[in-house]
Write a protein that holds these residues in place. Sequence first.
Motif, mmCIF file in Angstrom:
data_model
loop_
_atom_site.group_PDB
_atom_site.id
_atom_site.type_symbol
_atom_site.label_atom_id
_atom_site.label_comp_id
_atom_site.label_asym_id
_atom_site.label_seq_id
_atom_site.Cartn_x
_atom_site.Cartn_y
_atom_site.Cartn_z
ATOM 1 N N ILE A 199 0.844 -1.200 0.000
ATOM 2 C CA ILE A 199 0.000 0.000 0.000
ATOM 3 C C ILE A 199 0.877 1.247 0.000
ATOM 4 C CG2 ILE A 199 -1.679 1.323 1.343
ATOM 5 C CD1 ILE A 199 -2.805 -1.393 2.311
ATOM 6 N N ALA A 200 1.953 1.230 0.800
ATOM 7 C CA ALA A 200 2.869 2.374 0.815
ATOM 8 C C ALA A 200 3.460 2.603 -0.570
ATOM 9 C CB ALA A 200 3.977 2.136 1.840
ATOM 10 N N HIS A 201 3.856 1.537 -1.242
ATOM 11 C CA HIS A 201 4.381 1.659 -2.604
ATOM 12 C C HIS A 201 3.350 2.286 -3.532
ATOM 13 C CE1 HIS A 201 5.132 0.146 -6.741
ATOM 14 N NE2 HIS A 201 6.410 0.290 -6.430
ATOM 15 N N ALA A 202 2.095 1.924 -3.339
ATOM 16 C CA ALA A 202 1.040 2.440 -4.214
ATOM 17 C C ALA A 202 0.783 3.926 -4.003
ATOM 18 C CB ALA A 202 -0.247 1.649 -3.995
ATOM 19 N N VAL A 203 0.889 4.403 -2.763
ATOM 20 C CA VAL A 203 0.462 5.776 -2.464
ATOM 21 C C VAL A 203 1.610 6.772 -2.389
ATOM 22 C CG1 VAL A 203 -1.592 4.936 -1.264
ATOM 23 C CG2 VAL A 203 0.465 5.469 0.063
ATOM 24 N N LEU A 204 2.833 6.313 -2.154
ATOM 25 C CA LEU A 204 3.949 7.249 -2.032
ATOM 26 C C LEU A 204 4.421 7.724 -3.408
ATOM 27 C CD1 LEU A 204 6.110 5.458 0.709
ATOM 28 C CD2 LEU A 204 4.797 7.585 0.982
ATOM 29 N N ASP A 211 3.767 -0.281 -11.347
ATOM 30 C CA ASP A 211 2.549 -0.641 -10.626
ATOM 31 C C ASP A 211 2.889 -1.497 -9.413
ATOM 32 O OD1 ASP A 211 2.035 -3.648 -11.059
ATOM 33 O OD2 ASP A 211 2.392 -2.959 -13.098
ATOM 34 N N SER A 212 1.908 -1.680 -8.540
ATOM 35 C CA SER A 212 2.123 -2.377 -7.271
ATOM 36 C C SER A 212 1.769 -3.859 -7.331
ATOM 37 C CB SER A 212 1.313 -1.690 -6.163
ATOM 38 O OG SER A 212 1.702 -0.337 -6.033
ATOM 39 N N TRP A 214 -1.022 -5.668 -7.893
ATOM 40 C CA TRP A 214 -2.150 -6.102 -7.060
ATOM 41 C C TRP A 214 -2.686 -7.459 -7.489
ATOM 42 C CZ3 TRP A 214 -2.542 -3.946 -2.626
ATOM 43 C CH2 TRP A 214 -2.134 -2.624 -2.453
#
Length: 239
Positions: A199-204, A211-212, A214
Amino acid sequence: MDNSIMVQALGELVGTFILVLLGDGVVAGVSLAKTKANGAGWIAITLGWGFAVTLGVYASAFMGPAHLNPAVTLAFAIIGKVSWSVVLPFIIAQMIGAFLGAVVVWIQYYPHWQATDDQSAILGTFATGPAIRSPFANLMSEIIGTFVLVFALLALTRGQFTEGLNPLVVGVIITAIGLSLGGTTGYAINPARDLGPRIAHAVLPIANKGDSDWQYSWIPVIGPFVGGILGALLFVLLP
């Protein structure tokens, strides 16, 4: 939530924060461009994660059981080792701690994201991924690794150790799993350790990130829960 559960949950947050800060930190050091640890390899990563777990447990065990892992918490609740009342607070705290640990890793290595072109290496400093993408095999890897983890943790409760030695033994368990079983998926063996940093990778606003992934993210969540439950259930069947 009574004060004792709040203190224990704080311990889970602090311990998981330390675990991810040092665990993801060693992966970042090995994987990111122009660090002094760049290219140190799998041995460095597995040892770093073992030390990370040991220090996370030491940093939090005076406040609570120091599970630092939702799969451990759920498995222990199923066999009556902890109250069901702590399960949700612990898992929330573990997720928050994991997310915050990943944020600090981003800050620690701030100029190195820009220097790194490999998007998979950047994601790999936060979350796990398969060496060969095969959902069934990847899921089995996480189940087996977490089975060993939870079974071994429960086995520790049957032995006698010098006071304060248990966290070191837990670190040895993590290192052994990483060396022997971790090469297939990166051995998340902990839903919070993977999902919080993902999640941190996705939002930072991480430079050069992709992409993260998912599509893969359910495996390091479901696999550890299944493996942890199986490990706990087998343990209670033993004499």
